[in-house]
Motif scaffolding. Structure first.
Motif, PDB file in Angstrom:
ATOM      1  N   ALA A   1       0.834  -1.204   0.000  1.00  0.00           N
ATOM      2  CA  ALA A   1       0.000   0.000   0.000  1.00  0.00           C
ATOM      3  C   ALA A   1       0.866   1.250   0.000  1.00  0.00           C
ATOM      4  O   ALA A   1       0.562   2.231  -0.681  1.00  0.00           O
ATOM      5  CB  ALA A   1      -0.937  -0.012   1.202  1.00  0.00           C
TER       6      ALA A   1
ATOM      7  N   LYS B   1      -8.721  -1.682   4.284  1.00  0.00           N
ATOM      8  CA  LYS B   1      -9.533  -0.551   3.828  1.00  0.00           C
ATOM      9  C   LYS B   1     -10.139   0.184   5.029  1.00  0.00           C
ATOM     10  O   LYS B   1     -10.100   1.414   5.092  1.00  0.00           O
ATOM     11  CB  LYS B   1     -10.634  -1.038   2.892  1.00  0.00           C
ATOM     12  CG  LYS B   1     -11.448   0.088   2.292  1.00  0.00           C
ATOM     13  CD  LYS B   1     -12.493  -0.453   1.330  1.00  0.00           C
ATOM     14  CE  LYS B   1     -13.336   0.686   0.800  1.00  0.00           C
ATOM     15  NZ  LYS B   1     -14.421   0.199  -0.054  1.00  0.00           N
TER      16      LYS B   1
ATOM     17  N   GLY C   1      -7.804   2.380   6.710  1.00  0.00           N
ATOM     18  CA  GLY C   1      -7.397   3.528   5.919  1.00  0.00           C
ATOM     19  C   GLY C   1      -6.096   3.351   5.146  1.00  0.00           C
ATOM     20  O   GLY C   1      -5.536   4.326   4.645  1.00  0.00           O
ATOM     21  N   TYR C   2      -5.615   2.116   5.007  1.00  0.00           N
ATOM     22  CA  TYR C   2      -4.360   1.874   4.298  1.00  0.00           C
ATOM     23  C   TYR C   2      -4.542   1.733   2.784  1.00  0.00           C
ATOM     24  O   TYR C   2      -3.640   2.026   2.023  1.00  0.00           O
ATOM     25  CB  TYR C   2      -3.662   0.624   4.833  1.00  0.00           C
ATOM     26  CG  TYR C   2      -3.114   0.810   6.220  1.00  0.00           C
ATOM     27  CD1 TYR C   2      -2.059   1.684   6.455  1.00  0.00           C
ATOM     28  CD2 TYR C   2      -3.654   0.127   7.298  1.00  0.00           C
ATOM     29  CE1 TYR C   2      -1.551   1.865   7.737  1.00  0.00           C
ATOM     30  CE2 TYR C   2      -3.150   0.295   8.578  1.00  0.00           C
ATOM     31  CZ  TYR C   2      -2.115   1.167   8.787  1.00  0.00           C
ATOM     32  OH  TYR C   2      -1.617   1.344  10.044  1.00  0.00           O
ATOM     33  N   VAL C   3      -5.692   1.203   2.363  1.00  0.00           N
ATOM     34  CA  VAL C   3      -5.944   1.024   0.931  1.00  0.00           C
ATOM     35  C   VAL C   3      -7.322   1.575   0.580  1.00  0.00           C
ATOM     36  O   VAL C   3      -8.182   1.739   1.441  1.00  0.00           O
ATOM     37  CB  VAL C   3      -5.861  -0.463   0.497  1.00  0.00           C
ATOM     38  CG1 VAL C   3      -4.478  -1.033   0.693  1.00  0.00           C
ATOM     39  CG2 VAL C   3      -6.908  -1.314   1.195  1.00  0.00           C
ATOM     40  N   ARG C   4      -7.490   1.827  -0.708  1.00  0.00           N
ATOM     41  CA  ARG C   4      -8.798   2.188  -1.255  1.00  0.00           C
ATOM     42  C   ARG C   4      -9.003   1.369  -2.516  1.00  0.00           C
ATOM     43  O   ARG C   4      -8.039   0.871  -3.105  1.00  0.00           O
ATOM     44  CB  ARG C   4      -8.878   3.675  -1.561  1.00  0.00           C
ATOM     45  CG  ARG C   4      -7.916   4.137  -2.626  1.00  0.00           C
ATOM     46  CD  ARG C   4      -8.148   5.609  -2.995  1.00  0.00           C
ATOM     47  NE  ARG C   4      -7.196   6.067  -3.978  1.00  0.00           N
ATOM     48  CZ  ARG C   4      -7.267   5.827  -5.280  1.00  0.00           C
ATOM     49  NH1 ARG C   4      -8.253   5.113  -5.761  1.00  0.00           N
ATOM     50  NH2 ARG C   4      -6.340   6.281  -6.109  1.00  0.00           N
TER      51      ARG C   4
ATOM     52  N   TRP D   1      -6.506  -2.573  -5.844  1.00  0.00           N
ATOM     53  CA  TRP D   1      -6.336  -1.735  -4.662  1.00  0.00           C
ATOM     54  C   TRP D   1      -5.195  -0.752  -4.876  1.00  0.00           C
ATOM     55  O   TRP D   1      -4.257  -1.035  -5.609  1.00  0.00           O
ATOM     56  CB  TRP D   1      -6.035  -2.601  -3.441  1.00  0.00           C
ATOM     57  CG  TRP D   1      -7.084  -3.631  -3.200  1.00  0.00           C
ATOM     58  CD1 TRP D   1      -7.081  -4.915  -3.654  1.00  0.00           C
ATOM     59  CD2 TRP D   1      -8.296  -3.451  -2.486  1.00  0.00           C
ATOM     60  NE1 TRP D   1      -8.222  -5.553  -3.250  1.00  0.00           N
ATOM     61  CE2 TRP D   1      -8.979  -4.680  -2.531  1.00  0.00           C
ATOM     62  CE3 TRP D   1      -8.867  -2.383  -1.792  1.00  0.00           C
ATOM     63  CZ2 TRP D   1     -10.215  -4.873  -1.919  1.00  0.00           C
ATOM     64  CZ3 TRP D   1     -10.092  -2.573  -1.185  1.00  0.00           C
ATOM     65  CH2 TRP D   1     -10.754  -3.801  -1.242  1.00  0.00           C
ATOM     66  N   LYS D   2      -5.269   0.355  -4.186  1.00  0.00           N
ATOM     67  CA  LYS D   2      -4.197   1.340  -4.229  1.00  0.00           C
ATOM     68  C   LYS D   2      -4.019   1.879  -2.819  1.00  0.00           C
ATOM     69  O   LYS D   2      -4.980   2.103  -2.098  1.00  0.00           O
ATOM     70  CB  LYS D   2      -4.549   2.479  -5.188  1.00  0.00           C
ATOM     71  CG  LYS D   2      -3.406   3.440  -5.404  1.00  0.00           C
ATOM     72  CD  LYS D   2      -3.658   4.329  -6.560  1.00  0.00           C
ATOM     73  CE  LYS D   2      -2.445   5.197  -6.745  1.00  0.00           C
ATOM     74  NZ  LYS D   2      -2.048   5.326  -8.113  1.00  0.00           N
TER      75      LYS D   2
ATOM     76  N   THR E   1      -3.177   4.448   0.268  1.00  0.00           N
ATOM     77  CA  THR E   1      -3.585   5.816   0.566  1.00  0.00           C
ATOM     78  C   THR E   1      -2.393   6.618   1.084  1.00  0.00           C
ATOM     79  O   THR E   1      -1.326   6.066   1.349  1.00  0.00           O
ATOM     80  CB  THR E   1      -4.680   5.808   1.639  1.00  0.00           C
ATOM     81  OG1 THR E   1      -4.133   5.228   2.834  1.00  0.00           O
ATOM     82  CG2 THR E   1      -5.902   5.005   1.204  1.00  0.00           C
ATOM     83  N   ALA E   2      -2.628   7.901   1.270  1.00  0.00           N
ATOM     84  CA  ALA E   2      -1.581   8.751   1.847  1.00  0.00           C
ATOM     85  C   ALA E   2      -1.237   8.286   3.257  1.00  0.00           C
ATOM     86  O   ALA E   2      -0.078   8.360   3.688  1.00  0.00           O
ATOM     87  CB  ALA E   2      -2.041  10.202   1.860  1.00  0.00           C
TER      88      ALA E   2
END
Length: 115
Positions: free
Chosen positions: A43, A78, A81-84, A104-105, A107-108
């Motif tokens: 991630a 998800k 808050g690690y991936v979206r 998946w990608k 996140t900041a």
């Protein structure tokens, strides 16, 4: 048809080799502790990925219940808050016949956690 095992020169029979496809975690918590940091690092990379791509590249074991636990892992990532979700792709998992899977990608927040 069963495979024949060739004895070694000293007459002993070698132990069967374990392959990645045979490796499966004994319990969910142990499996989660092994795979979690690998997916956090994926991630943090910022690239789009599928669950199988990461598991295959890092030779991760299957969870005790593969049909449910891989999806649960991604839901936890998800929710934390690690991936979206990034979209859909055709899987390259050999047994899935190019089925559609979620991509998946990171996140900041994932990139900050890795720093």
């Amino acid at each position: 048809m069963t495979a024949t095992v060739q004895p070694t020169l000293d007459g002993s029979v070698p132990e069967p080799r374990k392959t990645r496809t045979q490796r499966q975690a004994e319990d969910y918590e142990t499996w989660l502790a092994e795979v979690w940091p690998v997916f956090i690092a994926a991630a943090a990379s910022g690239r789009t990925f599928t669950t199988y791509e990461i598991a295959d590249a890092h030779q991760l074991p299957d969870p005790p219940n593969p049909q449910a636990h891989w999806g649960r892992l991604m839901t936890l990532l998800k929710d934390e808050g690690y991936v979206r979700t990034a979209g859909w792709a055709m899987t390259n998992r050999p047994t899935a016949h190019h089925s559609g899977v979620r991509t998946w990608k990171g996140t900041a927040a994932a990139r900050r956690a890795a720093a």
